[in-house]
Write an enzyme that holds these catalytic residues in place. Structure first.
Site, PDB file in Angstrom:
ATOM      1  N   HIS A 198       3.785  -4.988   0.708  1.00  0.00           N
ATOM      2  CA  HIS A 198       5.175  -4.621   0.975  1.00  0.00           C
ATOM      3  C   HIS A 198       5.378  -4.238   2.433  1.00  0.00           C
ATOM      4  O   HIS A 198       4.510  -3.637   3.052  1.00  0.00           O
ATOM      5  CB  HIS A 198       5.678  -3.541   0.017  1.00  0.00           C
TER       6      HIS A 198
ATOM      7  N   ASP B 105       8.277  -2.648   3.355  1.00  0.00           N
ATOM      8  CA  ASP B 105       9.156  -1.469   3.445  1.00  0.00           C
ATOM      9  C   ASP B 105       8.303  -0.210   3.533  1.00  0.00           C
ATOM     10  O   ASP B 105       7.114  -0.227   3.176  1.00  0.00           O
ATOM     11  CB  ASP B 105      10.122  -1.395   2.260  1.00  0.00           C
TER      12      ASP B 105
ATOM     13  N   GLU C 217       9.090  -1.969  -2.512  1.00  0.00           N
ATOM     14  CA  GLU C 217       8.038  -1.317  -3.304  1.00  0.00           C
ATOM     15  C   GLU C 217       8.263   0.184  -3.371  1.00  0.00           C
ATOM     16  O   GLU C 217       8.102   0.810  -4.424  1.00  0.00           O
ATOM     17  CB  GLU C 217       6.653  -1.607  -2.698  1.00  0.00           C
TER      18      GLU C 217
HETATM   19  N1  BES Z   1       0.596   2.126  -1.869  1.00  0.00           N
HETATM   20  C1  BES Z   1       1.189   3.109  -2.696  1.00  0.00           C
HETATM   21  C2  BES Z   1       0.418   3.370  -3.974  1.00  0.00           C
HETATM   22  C3  BES Z   1      -0.986   3.882  -3.811  1.00  0.00           C
HETATM   23  C4  BES Z   1      -1.367   4.664  -2.729  1.00  0.00           C
HETATM   24  C5  BES Z   1      -1.904   3.561  -4.758  1.00  0.00           C
HETATM   25  C6  BES Z   1      -2.674   5.104  -2.599  1.00  0.00           C
HETATM   26  C7  BES Z   1      -3.195   4.023  -4.650  1.00  0.00           C
HETATM   27  C8  BES Z   1      -3.586   4.792  -3.562  1.00  0.00           C
HETATM   28  C9  BES Z   1       2.615   2.677  -3.027  1.00  0.00           C
HETATM   29  O1  BES Z   1       3.301   2.235  -1.892  1.00  0.00           O
HETATM   30  C10 BES Z   1       3.376   3.847  -3.552  1.00  0.00           C
HETATM   31  O2  BES Z   1       3.609   4.757  -2.815  1.00  0.00           O
HETATM   32  N2  BES Z   1       3.772   3.818  -4.822  1.00  0.00           N
HETATM   33  C11 BES Z   1       4.594   4.847  -5.365  1.00  0.00           C
HETATM   34  C12 BES Z   1       5.353   4.355  -6.545  1.00  0.00           C
HETATM   35  C13 BES Z   1       6.647   3.685  -6.208  1.00  0.00           C
HETATM   36  C14 BES Z   1       7.406   3.342  -7.466  1.00  0.00           C
HETATM   37  C15 BES Z   1       7.519   4.511  -5.309  1.00  0.00           C
HETATM   38  C16 BES Z   1       3.762   6.010  -5.810  1.00  0.00           C
HETATM   39  O3  BES Z   1       2.598   5.859  -6.215  1.00  0.00           O
HETATM   40  O4  BES Z   1       4.303   7.125  -5.775  1.00  0.00           O
HETATM   41 MN    MN Z   2       2.155   0.972  -0.767  1.00  0.00          MN
HETATM   42 MN    MN Z   3       3.967   4.064  -0.795  1.00  0.00          MN
END
Ligand code: BES
Ligand code: MN
Ligand code: MN
Length: 464
Positions: A86, A88, A158
């Site tokens: 992503h 963003d 994302e």
């Molecule tokens: N890249 C992250 C998820 C992540 C970070 C997974 C570190 C494992 C280790 C992703 O961009 C993220 O922040 N996801 C959000 C969920 C989304 C629906 C906003 C999260 O995990 O809070």
């Molecule tokens: Mn991410």
């Molecule tokens: Mn994130």
């Protein structure tokens, strides 16, 4: 692979300059004020994909921010890798806590990144990690060394729940057909302890509103005789966990996968330095669900956390007021086999039930996502493991992560493809926080490791 190493060595400066250019564009997906910037970022990514040798590059509009697609299909007999990432980023605030501008990238050395790290919003999550794939691909194309077909799908929503990406993949199953999905958007244990992410938690996210009196009141004239919604909300939130930090919502744990003792023993062999963890966060002591280790609490156990809470007077100085309303944003991280719809419903029922008659409550669900676990005996995992062995000289440790990437469950359900999560960030890289950074070691190591994945994956697929 020698020519790829040489190419990386000779182009390090440029690869870094390009990433700096990318993180300079503030592609904050959550804030409509940045819509133009998000669009500009999509154009930047599209252009770089073309420059790297992608064909059919397209900026696909959605109801929200666009998805960038590009591909290089060299031979139908070869396996196809779908790269997802992503472009963003999370909002940068609180701005005052950044040591340098969130969109003014700067390289600084840190204790964990003695070679330097690039400080900027999105440097690690996920611009830096996504861009490693573009540069790795560029190297392979330049040297006629691409062992697989490649499809890139880089989205711009994302960080706000990928709601339009679900529609996009449902409508483009043919175009997106692939043998494996490759993602770098997670972390590894340490720069000298490579690991592969084998699980992501799911997510249920709700917003609650508690209303007391129909208007703000004088807290002296009325205080004591009328329910204060901020007080009430605080008590309700406190009651969601018991003294063992166990979540009290009836049925919440019903579907939680029971992980075997053997697997738990195995996962706790992963290095985890409690001292360093506490010191880094400047916390006196860790806290969590009784009966589980920190590693387990952040991987195989579900959680409930308040992400924000507000109501009443929060301006300068003191204003005496008994507020009419109080609000909170609450996230629940889910594990197999919990589902966001069911958990959201259980939360709603329970929250309404525990509300005293002196207030009204409203629960509004936000985005959610399913948890995922990936096997370690699969071709894609084994190919990834060999890739890390080639570049780190060590076998990576499989580790389930606490974060969420909601779309991954859909890749499997809609496209029928398994995902391999080759994350190169560190948990301490401050993603979503002020002073987010990405180690240069990690950036270059990613660019170096990715082509090995392609190579081993193609070889292993070919040999059955
Ligand atoms: N890249 C992250 C998820 C992540 C970070 C997974 C570190 C494992 C280790 C992703 O961009 C993220 O922040 N996801 C959000 C969920 C989304 C629906 C906003 C999260 O995990 O809070
Ligand atoms: Mn991410
Ligand atoms: Mn994130």
């Amino acid at each position: 692979m020698q020519e790829l190493s040489t190419y990386l060595e000779n182009n390090k400066e440029r690869f870094l300059e390009e990433l700096k250019e990318l993180v300079r564009i503030p592609s904050v997906s959550a804030d409509p004020a940045y819509k133009e910037e998000v669009a500009k970022t999509a154009e930047f990514v599209a252009q770089k994909l073309k420059d790297a040798g992608c064909e059919g590059v397209e900026i696909c509009p959605t109801k929200g921010h666009p998805i960038v697609y590009g591909e290089k299909l060299i031979d139908a007999a070869l396996p196809t890798v779908l790269v997802y990432g992503h472009y963003d980023v999370q909002p940068a605030d609180p701005l005052e806590l950044w040591d340098s501008g969130p969109f003014d990238p700067i390289v600084k050395k840190t204790e964990l990144h003695p070679e330097g790290a690039l400080f900027a919003r999105g440097s690690c999550d996920d611009k830096g990690q996504m861009y490693m794939h573009v540069k790795a691909f560029e190297g392979m194309v330049k040297h006629n060394n691409l062992p697989c077909n490649v499809k890139f799908m880089i989205e711009g929503e994302e960080e706000v729940g990928s709601e339009n990406l679900g529609t996009f993949i449902t409508e483009n199953t043919e175009r997106l057909s692939a043998d494996v999905c490759l993602i770098s958007d997670t972390s590894m244990i340490a720069n000298d302890v490579p690991s592969i992410t084998t699980g992501l938690r799911g997510l249920s996210y709700v917003e609650v509103e508690v209303t007391g009196p129909n208007r703000d009141l004088h807290s002296g004239v009325y205080g004591g005789a009328v329910a204060n919604p901020v007080n009430v909300l605080s008590k309700m939130i406190a009651a969601l966990q018991d003294e063992n930090n166990h979540i009290t919502i009836p049925g919440f744990y019903d579907d939680v996968e029971v992980v075997s003792e053997e697997e738990r023993t195995q996962m706790n062999l992963a290095p985890f330095d409690l001292e360093a963890f506490q010191k880094d966060l400047e916390i006196g002591k860790i806290q969590g669900e009784t009966g589980y280790t920190s590693l387990e609490r952040t991987s195989i156990r579900p959680t409930l956390d308040v992400n924000g809470i507000w109501g009443g007077y929060i301006g300068e100085g003191a204003k005496t007021v008994l507020p009419s309303k109080a609000f909170a944003k609450i996230s629940m991280r889910l594990v197999p086999h919990q589902t966001p719809d069911k958990i959201t419903e259980l939360f709603k029922q329970h929250f309404e039930k525990i509300a005293p008659p002196s207030v009204k409550v409203k629960v509004t669900p936000h985005h959610g996502g399913d948890p995922v676990v990936t096997p370690t005996d699969s071709v894609e995992y084994q190919a990834a493991a060999k890739a890390y062995e080639a570049t780190f000289g060590k076998t990576p440790i499989p580790q389930r992560s606490g974060g969420s990437i909601p779309i991954v469950a859909l890749f499997e359900r809609v496209l029928g493809v398994k995902t391999v999560l080759m994350g190169f960030g560190l948990n301490s890289d401050a993603i979503h926080s002020p002073n987010e950074h990405f180690g240069l070691f990690n950036y270059y190591k990613g660019i170096e490791t990715i082509p090995y994945f392609y190579k081993y994956y193609a070889e292993m697929k070919k040999n059955g």
